[in-house]
Design a protein around this motif. Structure first.
Motif, PDB file in Angstrom:
ATOM      1  N   UNK A 374       0.832  -1.215   0.000  1.00 13.28           N
ATOM      2  CA  UNK A 374       0.000   0.000   0.000  1.00 13.28           C
ATOM      3  C   UNK A 374       0.867   1.266   0.000  1.00 13.28           C
ATOM      4  N   UNK A 375       1.969   1.193   0.719  1.00 18.23           N
ATOM      5  CA  UNK A 375       2.848   2.362   0.811  1.00 18.23           C
ATOM      6  C   UNK A 375       3.277   2.857  -0.583  1.00 18.23           C
ATOM      7  N   UNK A 376       3.629   1.912  -1.447  1.00 18.24           N
ATOM      8  CA  UNK A 376       4.022   2.282  -2.809  1.00 18.24           C
ATOM      9  C   UNK A 376       2.863   2.875  -3.598  1.00 18.24           C
ATOM     10  N   UNK A 377       1.706   2.265  -3.389  1.00 22.82           N
ATOM     11  CA  UNK A 377       0.517   2.747  -4.099  1.00 22.82           C
ATOM     12  C   UNK A 377       0.231   4.211  -3.752  1.00 22.82           C
ATOM     13  N   UNK A 378       0.489   4.539  -2.490  1.00 20.36           N
ATOM     14  CA  UNK A 378       0.199   5.901  -2.028  1.00 20.36           C
ATOM     15  C   UNK A 378       0.966   6.985  -2.775  1.00 20.36           C
ATOM     16  N   UNK A 379       2.082   6.612  -3.401  1.00 18.44           N
ATOM     17  CA  UNK A 379       2.844   7.646  -4.110  1.00 18.44           C
ATOM     18  C   UNK A 379       2.166   8.063  -5.411  1.00 18.44           C
ATOM     19  N   UNK A 380       1.224   7.263  -5.894  1.00 18.70           N
ATOM     20  CA  UNK A 380       0.521   7.639  -7.122  1.00 18.70           C
ATOM     21  C   UNK A 380      -0.991   7.777  -6.933  1.00 18.70           C
ATOM     22  N   UNK A 381      -1.466   7.574  -5.722  1.00 19.08           N
ATOM     23  CA  UNK A 381      -2.919   7.614  -5.503  1.00 19.08           C
ATOM     24  C   UNK A 381      -3.267   8.464  -4.285  1.00 19.08           C
ATOM     25  N   UNK A 382      -4.503   8.895  -4.251  1.00 21.34           N
ATOM     26  CA  UNK A 382      -5.001   9.591  -3.058  1.00 21.34           C
ATOM     27  C   UNK A 382      -5.883   8.593  -2.316  1.00 21.34           C
ATOM     28  N   UNK A 383      -5.508   8.232  -1.102  1.00 20.87           N
ATOM     29  CA  UNK A 383      -6.318   7.279  -0.349  1.00 20.87           C
ATOM     30  C   UNK A 383      -7.313   8.045   0.517  1.00 20.87           C
ATOM     31  N   UNK A 384      -8.571   7.662   0.400  1.00 19.34           N
ATOM     32  CA  UNK A 384      -9.605   8.360   1.161  1.00 19.34           C
ATOM     33  C   UNK A 384      -9.936   7.645   2.458  1.00 19.34           C
ATOM     34  N   UNK A 385     -10.096   6.314   2.355  1.00 20.18           N
ATOM     35  CA  UNK A 385     -10.543   5.563   3.530  1.00 20.18           C
ATOM     36  C   UNK A 385      -9.904   4.194   3.552  1.00 20.18           C
ATOM     37  N   UNK A 386      -9.570   3.739   4.758  1.00 18.49           N
ATOM     38  CA  UNK A 386      -9.073   2.370   4.889  1.00 18.49           C
ATOM     39  C   UNK A 386      -9.954   1.694   5.917  1.00 18.49           C
ATOM     40  N   UNK A 387     -10.683   0.702   5.458  1.00 20.06           N
ATOM     41  CA  UNK A 387     -11.646   0.028   6.323  1.00 20.06           C
ATOM     42  C   UNK A 387     -11.123  -1.372   6.655  1.00 20.06           C
ATOM     43  N   UNK A 388     -10.709  -1.581   7.929  1.00 22.64           N
ATOM     44  CA  UNK A 388     -10.089  -2.854   8.311  1.00 22.64           C
ATOM     45  C   UNK A 388     -11.146  -3.925   8.549  1.00 22.64           C
ATOM     46  N   UNK A 389     -10.911  -5.070   7.964  1.00 21.88           N
ATOM     47  CA  UNK A 389     -11.834  -6.198   8.133  1.00 21.88           C
ATOM     48  C   UNK A 389     -11.048  -7.421   8.576  1.00 21.88           C
ATOM     49  N   UNK A 390     -11.742  -8.547   8.760  1.00 22.99           N
ATOM     50  CA  UNK A 390     -11.076  -9.743   9.298  1.00 22.99           C
ATOM     51  C   UNK A 390      -9.912 -10.234   8.450  1.00 22.99           C
ATOM     52  N   UNK A 391     -10.128 -10.244   7.135  1.00 16.89           N
ATOM     53  CA  UNK A 391      -9.117 -10.846   6.278  1.00 16.89           C
ATOM     54  C   UNK A 391      -8.263  -9.827   5.519  1.00 16.89           C
ATOM     55  N   UNK A 392      -8.413  -8.580   5.874  1.00 16.97           N
ATOM     56  CA  UNK A 392      -7.633  -7.562   5.163  1.00 16.97           C
ATOM     57  C   UNK A 392      -8.262  -6.191   5.330  1.00 16.97           C
ATOM     58  N   UNK A 393      -8.108  -5.355   4.325  1.00 16.74           N
ATOM     59  CA  UNK A 393      -8.759  -4.045   4.419  1.00 16.74           C
ATOM     60  C   UNK A 393      -9.351  -3.646   3.065  1.00 16.74           C
TER      61      UNK A 393
END
Ligand SMILES: Nc1nc2c(ncn2[C@@H]2O[C@H](COP(=O)(O)OP(=O)(O)OP(=O)(O)O)[C@@H](O)[C@H]2O)c(=O)[nH]1
Ligand SMILES: [Mg+2]
Length: 412
Positions: A374-393
């Motif tokens: 995700x860290x790498x993705x953040x350099x080219x994207x704007x993240x609005x929300x991260x919703x944590x769930x049982x098996x990931x987000x």
């Protein structure tokens, strides 16, 4: 020539208003600002209404007598004409007035010569000066002794009075060759930048609109900002932070003006065209200038000439602190004051909002095993929300069309 003690340059401005001419007042006021930028003292300005320019002396003979008297009485050293003079008009005027006469084009060229800092900038200005000079050289540079240099003798001539047409042509070819090399290097740097998938923003606008001030607000303050025309000549690119880890660069560049000499537009084309390779153009307009609408038109038409119309655009009216009730001509727009203390946050928010508009929204399910990406993705994207769930987000955000493929790495 060795420059001795700097003496005050006392100038007189002359403008001829033809019938149906738009923006005559604007252009006369601008001529005064240009003269001040060139460190001259504007003593007075003469205006005349005519059907056409006098082919020999530009102004009519009656007016010319008046001007000659004024030149003597007020100890004028230089007369500046608000149009392009033919070489003949130029010589004739100097003969009658007995002082140096330059036109608007040469004044702008002089200011550019004063301002050029980079190797490329200096080459570009020198090229424009030589191109301007060429048609003015008759025979073996007879006219050059008068024409060379401008308001502060910063022209390419003066020290080289032996210049003749052939040597000027050779110099032009030589500089054009050097510029090609510089441009090629720049194209390589640009390609690298393109590859890096950074989001690129370019500032454009009329001279004195506040582009460098905005650049300084968003970066560590290093751009020269001043209440002068053409404070900035060289394009500068810097990284800026908009929140999150999105990689963004901002480019500040030369400002536009009405009647930019064609010699300059052609020499500076490559600098101006830097803005062609951006993802977003921010058009900065001085809302407090009563001629802002004319400024906008000039900028939009130069953009059209450079084929930059299709680039997403954000219109920023600046200097809100100096206007009371304001009517914009461009919509949508934002009204800001780059000088105010919260302008940084405001600009960041505006840019980010615009980038979201340009980007496409996405929703992505990321298993914990791939969270580290995700860290790498953040350099080219704007993240609005991260919703944590049982098996990931589950992530929602915005990403450019160009970088959408990066989402595929997260698919199972
Ligand atoms: N009052 C006020 N002045 C401003 C504001 N923003 C910029 N200025 C002033 O406007 C003048 C021009 O600003 P610059 O940032 O140098 O303008 P520029 O667009 O870079 O100009 P060029 O480099 O000539 O193209 C400077 O004196 C700034 O201090 C503002 O929001 N309010
Ligand atoms: Mg500037």
């Amino acid at each position: 020539m060795i420059e001795t003690e700097k003496k005050e340059e006392r100038v007189l401005l002359i403008g001829v208003e033809l019938q149906g001419m738009d923006n005559f007042d604007l252009s006369m006021e601008e001529l005064a600002s240009l003269a001040k930028t060139a460190e001259a003292v504007v003593v007075d300005s003469y205006r005349q209404k005519r059907e056409k320019y006098d082919s020999k002396t530009f102004v009519g003979s009656g007016k010319l007598e008046e001007i000659a008297l004024m030149v003597d009485a007020e100890e004028i050293n230089t007369v500046i004409v608000n149009n392009r003079l033919t070489p003949r008009q130029n010589v004739n005027l100097e003969e009658v007035l007995g002082v140096k006469v330059i036109d608007r084009m040469q004044l702008i060229l002089d200011i550019f010569a004063m301002r050029a800092r980079s190797h490329e900038g200096k080459l570009q200005v020198h090229l424009a000066q030589l191109k301007y000079l060429l048609p003015r050289l008759v025979g073996q540079g007879i006219m050059l002794s008068r024409q060379a240099g401008g308001i502060g003798s910063r022209g390419p001539g003066e020290s080289q009075l032996e210049l003749n047409r052939r040597s000027v042509r050779n110099q032009i070819t030589d500089i054009e060759r050097q510029l090609k090399v510089v441009e090629k290097n720049r194209a390589t740097v640009r390609e690298k930048r393109l590859e890096s998938s950074t989001f690129k923003i370019g500032l454009i606008g009329y001279t004195n609109a506040g582009k460098s001030t905005i650049m300084n607000t968003l970066t560590s303050k290093t751009q020269y900002e001043a209440d002068e025309l053409f404070a900035t000549l060289d394009a500068t690119t810097k990284s800026i932070h908009l929140g999150g880890n999105l990689q963004v660069t901002l480019t500040d560049t030369v400002g536009f003006i009405q009647d930019l000499p064609t010699e300059l537009v052609s020499s500076f084309k490559s600098t101006l065209e830097e803005s062609k390779h951006v993802d977003l153009l921010v058009h900065v307009i001085d809302a407090s200038n009563s001629y802002h609408e004319e400024h906008e038109k000039t900028v939009l038409s130069i953009m059209k000439d450079l084929n930059m119309e299709d680039i997403p655009r954000l219109t920023l009216y600046n200097k809100a602190d100096l206007v009371e009730d304001f009517t914009p001509t461009q919509t949508p727009y934002a009204l800001i004051s780059a000088k105010s203390k919260d302008s940084r946050e405001q600009l960041q928010a505006l840019f980010l909002e615009k980038i979201k508009d340009i980007f496409e929204p996405f929703t992505l399910r990321v298993p914990f095993s791939k969270s580290y990406k995700i860290h790498d993705l953040e350099s080219v994207a704007i993240l609005e929300e991260r919703d944590y769930q049982d098996d990931g987000e589950v992530i929602t955000g915005y990403i450019s069309e160009k970088n959408k493929w990066r989402l595929e790495e997260f698919y199972d």
